[in-house]
Every structure is written in structure tokens, then in C-alpha cells.
Design an enzyme around this catalytic site. Sequence first.
Site, PDB file in Angstrom:
ATOM      1  N   HIS A  93     -32.910  -1.446  28.830  1.00  0.00           N
ATOM      2  CA  HIS A  93     -31.697  -1.728  29.607  1.00  0.00           C
ATOM      3  C   HIS A  93     -31.696  -3.176  30.082  1.00  0.00           C
ATOM      4  O   HIS A  93     -32.720  -3.719  30.494  1.00  0.00           O
ATOM      5  CB  HIS A  93     -31.618  -0.809  30.830  1.00  0.00           C
ATOM      6  CG  HIS A  93     -31.092   0.559  30.514  1.00  0.00           C
ATOM      7  ND1 HIS A  93     -29.854   0.761  29.946  1.00  0.00           N
ATOM      8  CD2 HIS A  93     -31.631   1.794  30.719  1.00  0.00           C
ATOM      9  CE1 HIS A  93     -29.643   2.061  29.802  1.00  0.00           C
ATOM     10  NE2 HIS A  93     -30.715   2.721  30.260  1.00  0.00           N
TER      11      HIS A  93
ATOM     12  N   CYS B 107     -28.225  -4.796  25.650  1.00  0.00           N
ATOM     13  CA  CYS B 107     -26.768  -4.926  25.679  1.00  0.00           C
ATOM     14  C   CYS B 107     -26.351  -6.304  26.181  1.00  0.00           C
ATOM     15  O   CYS B 107     -27.064  -6.963  26.931  1.00  0.00           O
ATOM     16  CB  CYS B 107     -26.139  -3.859  26.586  1.00  0.00           C
ATOM     17  SG  CYS B 107     -26.449  -2.166  26.072  1.00  0.00           S
TER      18      CYS B 107
END
Length: 347
Positions: free
Chosen positions: A246, A315
Site C-alpha cells: 500500500h 498505487c
Amino acid sequence: MTALRPERESEASYGEQQPYEPYEPYVPPLDDETVALRLSDLSERIGGATSGATSPSGASSVTGATGSPTGGRAARRKAAKRRGGRHGAGASPSTESAEAADSPDESSAPLSRVEARRRAKARKPSPGVLVSRAIGEVFITTGVLMLLFVTYQLWWTNVRAHAQAGKEASNLQEEWESGKRAPGEFAPGQGFALLHIPKLDVVVPIAEGVSNKKVLDRGMVGHYSEGPLKTAMPGAKTGNFGLAGHRNTHGEPFRYINRLSKGDEIVVETQDDYYVYKMTSSLPVTSPSNTSVLNPVPPQSGFKEPGRYITLTTCTPEFTSKYRLIVWGKMVEERPRSKGKPDALVN
């Protein structure tokens, strides 16, 4: 007195004695508007007039109950004028104040049923006010819920993920120190290594698989190990060791990997060895479906032949998952744990 009593004055001029006539005091006519409010005053006036003394000469000196003179026509006129006129056309200020004090208060008077309904209806909010209040409450509730959600995502998920990742790292180190051998293959969600990025002060467990629930949301880094995205382990002679993590929330271990520069160390620590990589290149933006970045020789990495590589994926932009950010590195050292930590972790 000549204009008022011509006959008696003419007779008195000749010295004739007029017979005594009983005197009847003048009582002004009652005012229909104030009779009920001044009844006691009227009785005092009448009683005082009848009890007054009358002089034999016909000039009476009548004193009322209050002691004020009431005798004489002129005095009576003056008294009537002071009371508001001969026929009570007006009321003195004292009379008005007395009437105002004796009159009932309109606010304390009982209301009729119609008036009570009218006032209750006036106090009741209109439909527009009720609708505006309801909309305002919805907006306030929505705002509070959004604030709580943002707080949960940006703060609480990190707190919980850091705690879980820290516990997993401690368990790994305890197992390694105890001499417990790890199997050749690991179950999904099982931790098997530690990732060190000294420049970013990152130390995070590496677990098998890239499941959000079992791995990534628990603050760990996941190894691509299933299906067509399966990548090599760091101990393999050749291959690409692919990792995902993440960038925001849930521990956000890869938040700042965009700050890595060419030559920065990336270290993978296992039960037996340290694997030291150096960052070689990056791909700032690519599609999530671009799985070629995990190939044994990624086409956009700049590598020309098979080797021992590492790929970090996350991301981008921050707080979105629209695109992917890729960082590649090449192994430069394999060091057994028995020989101590590599220079990248000591310096």
C-alpha cells in the site's frame, strides 16, 4: 350670586327674612361607563353630602368622608370639573390609573377554543421550516460520518496495520533465533522475510500472496506468488522477485518509494541470508493491467538479459488506485546471516 338667585337676592335687599329651606346637595349624574368601577366613590360622595352641615343662611358647608368641601354650587362645579366635567365626560389621570389597575389583564384571561387553536397553529413550524431542518440534520450527519470515515482510513488503519506488522516481524525473528526451520513453500498470508529500505526507514514483513485482507491491509508487503503473476523467490538463481504494498493507509509501507534514486539499497532478510539490491530504474505511471513489469526480464526496466531482480509495485497518484508506480532493482550481494548484517543495514 345675582345671576343664579335673582328672587332671593331681591327679597333680601328689603331685609325680609326668607324662610329656612332644607338644603339638598347636588349629586352629579352617574356615568354609565364608570359606575361599576366607581361605585364605592359614589357612595362616599352621597353619604358625605347628606351628612354635611347647613347654615341657616342657606350657604351650606358640606364635608365628605374624605374631608374635602362639597358645599356651594361653585365648589360643586369646580369639583365636577376636576372629576372630568359635570356629566363625567372625561376621567382624571388618577381615575384612569385606577381603572387600568382594576381591569383584568388580557394575557391572563382565558382564551377561547378558536383563539387557542390559532395561537397553537402560529407556534407550530411551517412545512418549509421542517424540511429545511431535516435537510440540515442530514447534511450534519453525513459530514460527521465522512469525517469519521476519513479518520478511520488515514489514521486508525495505519495504527492497526503497524501493530499487526510489528507483531509479525517479532514472530519471524523469534522463530529464526529459535532455529525453527521454515518450509520451502509458504501458505498464503504467511510471513517469511523482512524488507528493509534504509533510505526510507522502512522495515516491514514480507508475506506470501497479495491478498488485501490477509496481507496488504495488515501492513505487510505481499509477494506475487499465484497464477500468471507468480514471480521468483529471492534465493532463485535467476528471476524477478515481485512485491506489492500500500502507498496510503493500512501501514502505507510503499508511500515514498517514488523518492528512491538510482543506487539506493533495498535489502531482503530471510532466515538464512541477506539479499541486497540496488535501485536501477522506475516507471512513474503505468496501467494496473501492465503485468509485463513482473516478467523475468521486464521490457521497460532497462534490463537486457536474465538476472536476479526485484520489482516494487504500488498505487499512484496518492490516495487513488487508478495507476501503478513501479521501481526496479538488481541484486548486488547475497550475504549469509552468519556473517552479520550487510553494510546497507550497518551504515
